[in-house]
Design a protein around this motif. Sequence first.
Motif, PDB file in Angstrom:
ATOM      1  N   ALA A  81       1.000  -1.285  -0.107  1.00  0.00           N
ATOM      2  CA  ALA A  81      -0.137   0.162   0.032  1.00  0.00           C
ATOM      3  C   ALA A  81       0.837   1.243  -0.073  1.00  0.00           C
ATOM      4  CB  ALA A  81      -1.026   0.031   1.098  1.00  0.00           C
ATOM      5  N   MET A  82       2.113   1.180  -0.774  1.00  0.00           N
ATOM      6  CA  MET A  82       2.823   2.505  -0.952  1.00  0.00           C
ATOM      7  C   MET A  82       2.374   2.992  -2.431  1.00  0.00           C
ATOM      8  SD  MET A  82       3.969   3.013   1.853  1.00  0.00           S
ATOM      9  CE  MET A  82       5.212   4.518   1.506  1.00  0.00           C
ATOM     10  N   THR A  83       2.515   2.262  -3.316  1.00  0.00           N
ATOM     11  CA  THR A  83       2.250   2.523  -4.667  1.00  0.00           C
ATOM     12  C   THR A  83       1.599   1.219  -5.344  1.00  0.00           C
ATOM     13  OG1 THR A  83       4.570   1.835  -5.654  1.00  0.00           O
ATOM     14  CG2 THR A  83       4.098   4.208  -5.080  1.00  0.00           C
ATOM     15  N   GLY A  84       1.053   1.437  -6.394  1.00  0.00           N
ATOM     16  CA  GLY A  84       0.227   0.527  -7.146  1.00  0.00           C
ATOM     17  C   GLY A  84       0.191   0.668  -8.682  1.00  0.00           C
ATOM     18  N   GLY A  85      -0.156  -0.265  -9.459  1.00  0.00           N
ATOM     19  CA  GLY A  85      -0.305  -0.161 -10.821  1.00  0.00           C
ATOM     20  C   GLY A  85      -1.464  -1.318 -11.126  1.00  0.00           C
ATOM     21  N   VAL A  86      -1.906  -1.159 -12.346  1.00  0.00           N
ATOM     22  CA  VAL A  86      -3.257  -2.028 -12.668  1.00  0.00           C
ATOM     23  C   VAL A  86      -3.022  -2.421 -14.000  1.00  0.00           C
ATOM     24  CG1 VAL A  86      -4.329   0.216 -13.570  1.00  0.00           C
ATOM     25  CG2 VAL A  86      -5.384  -1.813 -12.669  1.00  0.00           C
ATOM     26  N   GLY A  87      -3.864  -3.301 -14.440  1.00  0.00           N
ATOM     27  CA  GLY A  87      -4.037  -4.009 -15.886  1.00  0.00           C
ATOM     28  C   GLY A  87      -5.370  -4.454 -16.029  1.00  0.00           C
ATOM     29  N   ILE A  88      -6.324  -3.698 -16.952  1.00  0.00           N
ATOM     30  CA  ILE A  88      -7.667  -4.001 -17.238  1.00  0.00           C
ATOM     31  C   ILE A  88      -7.578  -4.652 -18.899  1.00  0.00           C
ATOM     32  CG2 ILE A  88      -9.814  -2.782 -17.556  1.00  0.00           C
ATOM     33  CD1 ILE A  88      -8.617  -2.648 -14.684  1.00  0.00           C
ATOM     34  N   ALA A  89      -8.649  -5.521 -18.918  1.00  0.00           N
ATOM     35  CA  ALA A  89      -8.783  -5.867 -20.285  1.00  0.00           C
ATOM     36  C   ALA A  89     -10.442  -6.509 -20.259  1.00  0.00           C
ATOM     37  CB  ALA A  89      -7.944  -7.001 -20.521  1.00  0.00           C
ATOM     38  N   VAL A  90     -10.894  -6.375 -21.486  1.00  0.00           N
ATOM     39  CA  VAL A  90     -12.420  -6.788 -21.669  1.00  0.00           C
ATOM     40  C   VAL A  90     -12.025  -7.978 -22.637  1.00  0.00           C
ATOM     41  CG1 VAL A  90     -12.941  -5.157 -23.546  1.00  0.00           C
ATOM     42  CG2 VAL A  90     -14.728  -6.401 -22.350  1.00  0.00           C
ATOM     43  N   ASP A  91     -13.103  -9.194 -22.705  1.00  0.00           N
ATOM     44  CA  ASP A  91     -12.996 -10.103 -23.563  1.00  0.00           C
ATOM     45  C   ASP A  91     -13.796 -10.062 -24.673  1.00  0.00           C
ATOM     46  OD1 ASP A  91     -15.662 -10.568 -22.495  1.00  0.00           O
ATOM     47  OD2 ASP A  91     -15.341 -12.588 -21.514  1.00  0.00           O
ATOM     48  N   ASN A  92     -14.269  -8.872 -24.972  1.00  0.00           N
ATOM     49  CA  ASN A  92     -15.183  -8.488 -26.499  1.00  0.00           C
ATOM     50  C   ASN A  92     -14.190  -7.724 -27.264  1.00  0.00           C
ATOM     51  OD1 ASN A  92     -17.252  -7.365 -27.840  1.00  0.00           O
ATOM     52  ND2 ASN A  92     -18.469  -8.984 -27.135  1.00  0.00           N
ATOM     53  N   THR A  93     -14.111  -8.088 -28.521  1.00  0.00           N
ATOM     54  CA  THR A  93     -13.477  -7.049 -29.262  1.00  0.00           C
ATOM     55  C   THR A  93     -14.193  -5.908 -29.749  1.00  0.00           C
ATOM     56  OG1 THR A  93     -14.045  -8.522 -31.282  1.00  0.00           O
ATOM     57  CG2 THR A  93     -11.803  -9.098 -30.130  1.00  0.00           C
ATOM     58  N   GLU A  94     -15.661  -5.838 -29.649  1.00  0.00           N
ATOM     59  CA  GLU A  94     -16.328  -4.777 -30.170  1.00  0.00           C
ATOM     60  C   GLU A  94     -16.499  -3.742 -28.879  1.00  0.00           C
ATOM     61  OE1 GLU A  94     -19.946  -6.336 -31.476  1.00  0.00           O
ATOM     62  OE2 GLU A  94     -19.050  -7.506 -33.104  1.00  0.00           O
ATOM     63  N   ALA A  95     -16.014  -4.152 -27.698  1.00  0.00           N
ATOM     64  CA  ALA A  95     -16.277  -3.098 -26.737  1.00  0.00           C
ATOM     65  C   ALA A  95     -14.701  -2.426 -26.665  1.00  0.00           C
ATOM     66  CB  ALA A  95     -16.241  -3.939 -25.358  1.00  0.00           C
ATOM     67  N   SER A  96     -14.903  -1.158 -26.094  1.00  0.00           N
ATOM     68  CA  SER A  96     -13.830  -0.203 -26.035  1.00  0.00           C
ATOM     69  C   SER A  96     -13.496   0.306 -24.634  1.00  0.00           C
ATOM     70  CB  SER A  96     -13.825   0.592 -26.976  1.00  0.00           C
ATOM     71  OG  SER A  96     -12.837   1.676 -26.964  1.00  0.00           O
ATOM     72  N   GLY A 144      -4.413  -5.665  -9.945  1.00  0.00           N
ATOM     73  CA  GLY A 144      -3.860  -4.489  -9.548  1.00  0.00           C
ATOM     74  C   GLY A 144      -2.721  -4.873  -8.454  1.00  0.00           C
ATOM     75  N   ASN A 145      -1.570  -4.228  -8.679  1.00  0.00           N
ATOM     76  CA  ASN A 145      -0.261  -4.519  -7.798  1.00  0.00           C
ATOM     77  C   ASN A 145      -0.223  -3.504  -6.654  1.00  0.00           C
ATOM     78  OD1 ASN A 145       2.039  -6.037  -7.388  1.00  0.00           O
ATOM     79  ND2 ASN A 145       3.105  -4.417  -8.221  1.00  0.00           N
ATOM     80  N   SER A 146      -0.012  -4.143  -5.458  1.00  0.00           N
ATOM     81  CA  SER A 146       0.152  -3.217  -4.456  1.00  0.00           C
ATOM     82  C   SER A 146       1.667  -3.153  -3.941  1.00  0.00           C
ATOM     83  CB  SER A 146      -0.603  -3.485  -3.170  1.00  0.00           C
ATOM     84  OG  SER A 146      -0.665  -2.856  -2.001  1.00  0.00           O
ATOM     85  N   ALA A 147       2.472  -2.383  -4.235  1.00  0.00           N
ATOM     86  CA  ALA A 147       3.913  -2.076  -4.095  1.00  0.00           C
ATOM     87  C   ALA A 147       4.468  -1.470  -2.912  1.00  0.00           C
ATOM     88  CB  ALA A 147       4.529  -1.880  -5.309  1.00  0.00           C
ATOM     89  N   ASN A 148       5.708  -1.709  -2.377  1.00  0.00           N
ATOM     90  CA  ASN A 148       6.459  -0.873  -1.322  1.00  0.00           C
ATOM     91  C   ASN A 148       7.127   0.366  -1.811  1.00  0.00           C
ATOM     92  OD1 ASN A 148       8.433  -2.151  -2.502  1.00  0.00           O
ATOM     93  ND2 ASN A 148       8.810  -3.508  -0.726  1.00  0.00           N
ATOM     94  N   ALA A 149       7.097   0.561  -3.199  1.00  0.00           N
ATOM     95  CA  ALA A 149       7.664   1.688  -3.623  1.00  0.00           C
ATOM     96  C   ALA A 149       9.096   1.670  -3.597  1.00  0.00           C
ATOM     97  CB  ALA A 149       7.108   2.939  -3.119  1.00  0.00           C
ATOM     98  N   ASP A 150      10.010   0.495  -3.390  1.00  0.00           N
ATOM     99  CA  ASP A 150      11.488   0.441  -3.358  1.00  0.00           C
ATOM    100  C   ASP A 150      12.024   0.408  -4.915  1.00  0.00           C
ATOM    101  OD1 ASP A 150      10.792  -2.056  -4.093  1.00  0.00           O
ATOM    102  OD2 ASP A 150      12.101  -2.892  -2.402  1.00  0.00           O
ATOM    103  N   GLN A 151      11.181   0.135  -5.854  1.00  0.00           N
ATOM    104  CA  GLN A 151      11.458   0.201  -7.318  1.00  0.00           C
ATOM    105  C   GLN A 151      12.255  -1.108  -7.531  1.00  0.00           C
ATOM    106  OE1 GLN A 151      11.085   2.198  -9.526  1.00  0.00           O
ATOM    107  NE2 GLN A 151      10.017   3.724  -8.270  1.00  0.00           N
ATOM    108  N   LYS A 152      11.968  -2.207  -6.523  1.00  0.00           N
ATOM    109  CA  LYS A 152      12.347  -3.582  -6.761  1.00  0.00           C
ATOM    110  C   LYS A 152      10.950  -4.389  -7.083  1.00  0.00           C
ATOM    111  CE  LYS A 152      16.665  -2.976  -4.326  1.00  0.00           C
ATOM    112  NZ  LYS A 152      17.429  -3.522  -3.096  1.00  0.00           N
ATOM    113  N   SER A 153      11.108  -5.614  -7.545  1.00  0.00           N
ATOM    114  CA  SER A 153      10.247  -6.394  -7.657  1.00  0.00           C
ATOM    115  C   SER A 153       9.600  -7.392  -6.437  1.00  0.00           C
ATOM    116  CB  SER A 153      10.249  -7.492  -8.878  1.00  0.00           C
ATOM    117  OG  SER A 153      11.431  -8.221  -8.592  1.00  0.00           O
ATOM    118  N   SER A 154      10.524  -7.435  -5.389  1.00  0.00           N
ATOM    119  CA  SER A 154      10.263  -8.071  -4.251  1.00  0.00           C
ATOM    120  C   SER A 154       9.390  -7.124  -3.301  1.00  0.00           C
ATOM    121  CB  SER A 154      11.438  -8.455  -3.492  1.00  0.00           C
ATOM    122  OG  SER A 154      12.504  -7.357  -3.124  1.00  0.00           O
ATOM    123  N   GLY A 155       8.610  -7.930  -2.343  1.00  0.00           N
ATOM    124  CA  GLY A 155       7.853  -7.180  -1.322  1.00  0.00           C
ATOM    125  C   GLY A 155       6.612  -6.477  -1.830  1.00  0.00           C
TER     126      GLY A 155
END
Length: 214
Positions: A81-96, A144-155
């Motif tokens: 819960a310091m910084t976070g990122g997200v990825g969103i997708a939909v399974d219908n090609t006609e949706a935008s 959604g990714n909840s990160a510790n903001a240390d610029q590393k992939s661990s934690g």
Amino acid sequence: MYGNSMRQWVRGAGVVVIAMLGATPAFATSTGISGNSGKDTQTCNTCHNGGTAPTVEIEGPSTLEKGATGQYTFIIRGGAAMTGGVGIAVDNTEASLQAGTGMKKLGAELSHSAPQAFTGTELRFNFSLVAPATDVTLNLFGAGNSANADQKSSGDRAAATKLSIKVGNGTPVVEDPGPDDGDDSGGCTAASSAPVWALALAGLPLTVRRRRRS
């Protein structure tokens, strides 16, 4: 003397290179990456690990009119819960999908444009979905990714969810026709409706054969 200085320079450069390589996974995805929405089972946990998993949800309408635009929010709670990122997708090609603040479009998907700071223990990403112009039921995927903001992939740690959305009348339900009874023009139905004289004629050859045998 020159040889010692050269060796020291090489060792120092090697340390810098190793440090840069170690930070590469975090920096490479800090401005977003596609394919981690959970739609195809893959999430940010492919690279990020070791942290406490957050809880995630998608807020927004579960029904839309054909061609309508719905407003949605992807929420990350807990974890580092310091910084976070997200990825969103939909399974219908006609949706935008349309990106909101702190997000960007990557192909047909949405991602964070840079790591976003939590407010307390919560992080929200607002976005839009334009529904297809046909009756269909589609699925909206998000991780959604909840990160510790240390610029590393661990934690760090990610979690995924999805929301089903009925557009118009939704996907038509194909009814089970039940057992195949064959052609109604034949079988028992036809026999039972035949005239009595027709049935008698049908049995005449069998009666003649029995008399000849006797």
